[in-house]
Design an enzyme around this catalytic site. Structure first.
Site, short mmCIF file in Angstrom:
data_model
loop_
_atom_site.label_atom_id
_atom_site.label_comp_id
_atom_site.label_asym_id
_atom_site.label_seq_id
_atom_site.Cartn_x
_atom_site.Cartn_y
_atom_site.Cartn_z
N HIS A 310 0.60 -0.94 -0.06
CA HIS A 310 0.24 -0.20 0.04
C HIS A 310 0.73 1.63 -0.39
O HIS A 310 1.65 1.37 0.94
CB HIS A 310 -1.37 -0.18 1.27
N ASP A 368 -7.75 -5.12 -0.26
CA ASP A 368 -8.63 -6.35 -1.08
C ASP A 368 -8.06 -7.70 -1.02
O ASP A 368 -8.41 -8.34 -1.42
CB ASP A 368 -7.68 -5.73 -2.44
C1 SDX Z 1 -6.37 0.12 -2.93
O1 SDX Z 1 -4.29 4.53 -2.01
C2 SDX Z 1 -6.02 3.71 -1.96
O2 SDX Z 1 -5.66 3.77 -0.59
C3 SDX Z 1 -6.17 2.82 -2.35
C4 SDX Z 1 -6.76 1.85 -1.70
C5 SDX Z 1 -8.34 2.66 -1.28
O3 SDX Z 1 -9.27 2.31 -0.62
O4 SDX Z 1 -8.49 3.36 -2.50
O5 SDX Z 1 -6.81 1.07 -0.43
C6 SDX Z 1 -7.81 0.65 -2.61
O6 SDX Z 1 -5.46 0.40 -4.14
C7 SDX Z 1 -5.39 -1.48 -2.25
C8 SDX Z 1 -4.14 -1.35 -2.90
C9 SDX Z 1 -4.33 -2.84 -4.31
N1 SDX Z 1 -3.67 -2.87 -4.98
C10 SDX Z 1 -3.33 -4.66 -5.07
O7 SDX Z 1 -3.07 -5.39 -4.27
C11 SDX Z 1 -1.30 -4.52 -5.99
C12 SDX Z 1 -0.75 -4.49 -5.34
N2 SDX Z 1 -0.10 -3.58 -4.44
C13 SDX Z 1 1.23 -3.03 -5.23
O8 SDX Z 1 0.88 -2.53 -6.39
C14 SDX Z 1 1.66 -1.79 -4.28
O9 SDX Z 1 2.07 -2.09 -3.37
C15 SDX Z 1 0.54 -0.33 -4.84
C16 SDX Z 1 -0.06 -0.47 -5.81
C17 SDX Z 1 -0.72 -0.63 -3.85
C18 SDX Z 1 1.70 0.94 -4.00
O10 SDX Z 1 2.84 0.71 -4.72
P1 SDX Z 1 3.43 2.23 -4.22
O11 SDX Z 1 3.18 2.58 -3.19
O12 SDX Z 1 3.82 2.62 -5.74
O13 SDX Z 1 5.04 1.41 -3.86
P2 SDX Z 1 5.71 0.88 -4.96
O14 SDX Z 1 5.19 0.43 -6.21
O15 SDX Z 1 6.54 1.68 -5.23
O16 SDX Z 1 6.54 -0.43 -3.98
C19 SDX Z 1 7.07 -0.33 -3.12
C20 SDX Z 1 8.75 -1.77 -2.69
C21 SDX Z 1 8.94 -1.77 -4.52
O17 SDX Z 1 10.83 -2.24 -4.67
P3 SDX Z 1 11.37 -1.81 -4.80
O18 SDX Z 1 11.19 -1.06 -6.24
O19 SDX Z 1 11.15 -0.62 -3.90
O20 SDX Z 1 12.43 -2.69 -5.21
O21 SDX Z 1 7.79 -3.28 -2.68
C22 SDX Z 1 7.53 -3.71 -3.91
C23 SDX Z 1 7.79 -2.81 -5.34
O22 SDX Z 1 8.34 -4.07 -6.02
N3 SDX Z 1 5.95 -3.66 -4.27
C24 SDX Z 1 5.88 -5.23 -3.65
C25 SDX Z 1 3.84 -5.20 -3.86
N4 SDX Z 1 4.02 -4.51 -3.39
C26 SDX Z 1 4.80 -3.12 -3.99
N5 SDX Z 1 6.58 -6.28 -4.33
C27 SDX Z 1 5.83 -7.56 -4.50
N6 SDX Z 1 4.44 -7.42 -4.27
C28 SDX Z 1 3.20 -5.98 -4.42
N7 SDX Z 1 2.58 -6.56 -3.84
#
Ligand code: SDX
Length: 433
Positions: A310, A368
């Site tokens: 998140h 989710d």
């Molecule tokens: C919702 O914003 C909100 O409030 C949203 C929400 C709401 O109520 O409105 O809460 C609802 O959208 C919840 C999130 C649902 N999405 C997912 O579950 C999809 C999987 N999650 C990721 O796509 C990700 O965690 C996000 C999109 C939710 C957040 O992305 P960020 O904040 O841009 O974080 P990031 O992509 O920069 O990740 C930070 C690091 C990265 O590694 P590095 O590049 O730093 O080495 O963490 C890793 C990412 O690769 N990472 C993950 C991961 N999520 C982040 N690695 C593996 N699995 C994951 N799910």
């Protein structure tokens, strides 16, 4: 509202420029640096793709503390609202800022209940889609089309019309979502009933058929109501920011909500509940989990653990904890507590939370992660998970929309850019290229 009573400033120096930028303190959360005059006074932009460090507005609606795993709706903790309140009371709290008295709640519920029907002609919109159309595609289309039917609540400068539009949106979304489902399964539309509560009405419109009576199971209605409460609002997330940006141009409320639905559709946002259940099913059994954990950690593999991580929560998502309890309750009620998917979800959560990659990157299950398991157990197809999220988030979107229209500091959203394209050059005729 944010204040600057103590006249704090931030000093920004670059080249031979030094600027004193005013700072403002919130009631909760970090101070902000007011950079509205930065370009005019310093001829520079800030650069913040994804707005990771940017407050786009001031708001009094929802507060999230990502480090503490805290979510407050108008100051009330989500855990208390999810267990002690119900969705329409939470909707009234979000919309008007205070927990309603019994009389206020009765009036609000009555106004919502008496707006649940759709203009009969709107059924033609559903029938224009293929039967296999994703319900989210139908929802985006039908909500956008509402501005063609409800002209008497599209003038955003009329407070009364804003109020009517808010009630209409909250009231009609369950009917739209249920009819999108019914259309996709080739069953007749079921009309809303005024003698049912909001969540029972929605479940009945989804699962009743004209050929038989249908009694809503109160435990399922309660579980649905809790899911709606947990998803109602969440500060300035992507879809809410989309609604605010659309509204900043003066677009009508139905168009703004349709824009929010479109944004929520993405698998990184509201589409994650569907993607998460698909992922859990793809993993299949507990012994396959290590392989997927390895893939999630592999930089060269685009696979991510859906339902994990998140932007704001760097501890746990308080909604996921409540959702997990609900999953146990609903699946036990359905007699499927040994559901393989639930077992995989729980074991995946346990393993991930012990893995240093997830611990170091502060990745926890989000809202989710468990919701799809519950909705699947309740009989919803995966394509209905995000429409249900949108149904609930309509309360947050419309509340944020109303707040923005009343905010004297708000103006049309128009970000700038860091231009990295080619510099000026002259046209070359095709024969000279
Ligand atoms: C919702 O914003 C909100 O409030 C949203 C929400 C709401 O109520 O409105 O809460 C609802 O959208 C919840 C999130 C649902 N999405 C997912 O579950 C999809 C999987 N999650 C990721 O796509 C990700 O965690 C996000 C999109 C939710 C957040 O992305 P960020 O904040 O841009 O974080 P990031 O992509 O920069 O990740 C930070 C690091 C990265 O590694 P590095 O590049 O730093 O080495 O963490 C890793 C990412 O690769 N990472 C993950 C991961 N999520 C982040 N690695 C593996 N699995 C994951 N799910």
């Amino acid at each position: 509202m944010a204040t600057n009573d103590d006249h704090k400033t931030a000093t920004l120096s670059f080249g031979d420029t030094t600027l004193e930028l005013p700072m403002r303190s919130p009631s909760l959360g970090p101070d902000v640096i007011d950079i509205r005059k930065l370009y005019a006074d310093g001829n520079v932009f800030t650069f913040d793709p994804g707005f990771t460090s940017t407050a786009a507005c001031s708001s009094t609606i929802t507060y999230i503390d990502g480090d503490k795993g805290e979510l407050l709706y108008r100051g009330y903790p989500i855990e208390q609202l999810a267990t002690k309140s119900h969705f329409l009371e939470v909707a009234s709290l979000l919309l008007y800022g205070e927990l309603p008295t019994a009389a206020e709640l009765e009036d609000f519920e009555s106004r919502v209940t008496n707006h649940t029907m759709l203009h009969e002609q709107m059924q033609n919109f559903f029938r224009g889609f293929r039967r296999d159309a994703p319900p989210m595609a139908i929802m985006v289309g039908v909500v956008g089309a509402m501005s063609a039917f409800y002209h008497d609540s599209t003038d955003i400068n009329d407070p009364w019309q804003r109020e009517v539009a808010a009630i209409r949106m909250i009231a009609k979304m369950p009917t739209i979502a249920a009819w999108a489902y019914k259309y996709s399964v080739g069953q007749p539309f079921i009309y809303p009933r005024n003698d049912l509560d909001y969540s029972s009405n929605f479940l009945r419109m989804c699962f009743a058929v004209p050929a038989a009576d249908y009694e809503v199971d109160p435990i399922l209605a309660r579980a649905m109501d809790r899911i709606l409460t947990l998803h109602a609002d969440h500060e300035q997330n992507a879809s809410t920011s989309t609604v605010r940006l659309a509204s900043s141009s003066g677009a009508n409320p139905f168009a703004c909500i349709a824009a929010g639905i479109a944004c929520l559709w993405g698998p990184a946002h509201g589409g994650a509940n569907q993607a998460c259940l698909q992922m859990l099913r793809e993993i299949g059994t507990v012994d396959q989990i290590p392989e997927y954990i390895k893939r999630a950690k592999d930089k060269d593999d685009p696979f991510r653990l859906m339902g994990f991580g998140h932007r704001v929560y760097k501890n746990f998502d308080p909604r996921a904890k409540v959702m997990k309890e609900s999953a146990d309750e609903v699946l036990a009620l359905m007699g499927i507590e040994n559901n393989e998917t639930l077992k995989v979800a729980k074991e995946l959560e346990r393993i991930a939370l012990e893995d240093e990659y997830f611990v170091e990157k502060k990745l926890y299950p989000n809202v989710d992660f468990y919701s799809g398991i519950i909705l699947d157990a309740m009989g919803f197809p995966e394509g209905m998970f995000t429409p249900i999220f949108a149904l609930s988030r309509t309360v947050g979107w419309i509340t944020q929309w109303k707040e923005m229209l009343g905010d004297p500091e708000q103006k049309i959203g128009r970000p700038r850019q860091l231009y990295t394209g080619v510099t000026r050059r002259d046209y070359v005729e095709v024969e000279n290229r």
